[in-house]
Design a protein around this motif. Structure first.
Motif, PDB file in Angstrom:
ATOM      1  N   UNK A   1       0.846  -1.183   0.000  1.00 27.30           N
ATOM      2  CA  UNK A   1       0.000   0.000   0.000  1.00 27.30           C
ATOM      3  C   UNK A   1       0.884   1.236   0.000  1.00 27.30           C
ATOM      4  N   UNK A   2       0.479   2.197  -0.765  1.00 28.72           N
ATOM      5  CA  UNK A   2       1.098   3.519  -0.730  1.00 28.72           C
ATOM      6  C   UNK A   2      -0.017   4.494  -0.365  1.00 28.72           C
ATOM      7  N   UNK A   3       0.279   5.390   0.545  1.00 23.38           N
ATOM      8  CA  UNK A   3      -0.699   6.364   1.005  1.00 23.38           C
ATOM      9  C   UNK A   3      -0.376   7.702   0.356  1.00 23.38           C
ATOM     10  N   UNK A  27       8.389   7.586   7.902  1.00 25.01           N
ATOM     11  CA  UNK A  27       7.710   6.359   7.467  1.00 25.01           C
ATOM     12  C   UNK A  27       8.710   5.390   6.851  1.00 25.01           C
ATOM     13  N   UNK A  28       8.580   4.102   7.167  1.00 25.81           N
ATOM     14  CA  UNK A  28       9.460   3.118   6.536  1.00 25.81           C
ATOM     15  C   UNK A  28       9.025   2.863   5.093  1.00 25.81           C
ATOM     16  N   UNK A  29       9.889   2.273   4.287  1.00 25.95           N
ATOM     17  CA  UNK A  29       9.555   2.041   2.873  1.00 25.95           C
ATOM     18  C   UNK A  29       8.268   1.240   2.654  1.00 25.95           C
ATOM     19  N   UNK A  30       7.954   0.322   3.540  1.00 28.28           N
ATOM     20  CA  UNK A  30       6.738  -0.484   3.354  1.00 28.28           C
ATOM     21  C   UNK A  30       5.466   0.266   3.718  1.00 28.28           C
ATOM     22  N   UNK A 151       5.453   0.307  17.239  1.00 24.84           N
ATOM     23  CA  UNK A 151       6.568   1.246  17.418  1.00 24.84           C
ATOM     24  C   UNK A 151       6.304   2.087  18.658  1.00 24.84           C
ATOM     25  N   UNK A 152       7.322   2.460  19.407  1.00 25.59           N
ATOM     26  CA  UNK A 152       7.104   3.176  20.667  1.00 25.59           C
ATOM     27  C   UNK A 152       6.706   4.646  20.542  1.00 25.59           C
TER      28      UNK A 152
END
Length: 156
Positions: A1-3, A27-30, A151-152
């Motif tokens: 998915x790309x947002x 944001x990470x690549x995924x 993620x924290x």
């Protein structure tokens, strides 16, 4: 998915550009999020607001990937907590389709575009400046991703 965050208005104040860039790089690549800014339609005296909104809607549609799941930000949209947005993020990822979140111009979104959307969300009951809406949306998308990913960043 790309947002995809697709917004009317090309110029933001430096503070907003900086904040948007900061959240986008987190944001990470995924879980890629990109912003597309489309030109606002000139507002001239005597021109009907409906015509202005229709022209901006055409630009917004053109900037969305084909087949994207359309989510409009609208003052009449559904209220959503951060945790509920994280659940939506998870559903969007499971679908695998691109998601396009649309931010209208000063007069809002064309009613026909609102009706075509798959979802309608509101960020706040308050009226917010356009630049702040982009920053707030990107921060909440990052927070939603962080909740979903464990993620924290998000501390309830």
């Amino acid at each position: 998915m790309k947002c995809h965050v697709v917004a009317v208005g090309q110029r933001l104040p430096a503070w907003a550009e900086e904040a948007c860039a900061d959240y986008l790089k987190r944001f990470p690549p995924e879980a890629r999020v990109v912003v597309h800014a489309v030109k606002a339609e000139p507002r001239s005296e005597g021109r009907p607001v409906a015509a202005v909104m229709a022209a901006e809607a055409a630009r917004l549609r053109a900037a969305c990937p084909k087949g994207a799941h359309l989510v409009v930000l609208d003052e009449r949209g559904q209220r959503c907590t951060t945790e509920e947005l994280a659940q939506r993020w998870a559903r969007w990822q499971q679908r695998g389709d691109d998601v396009a979140l649309l931010i209208g111009g000063p007069d809002g979104l064309d009613p026909a575009l609102r009706e075509q959307a798959h979802e309608r969300l509101r960020l706040s009951d308050l009226t917010l400046p356009h630049a702040l809406v982009r920053v707030l949306l990107l921060e909440q998308l990052y927070r939603a991703w962080s909740i979903h990913a464990g993620h924290p960043y998000h501390r309830a």
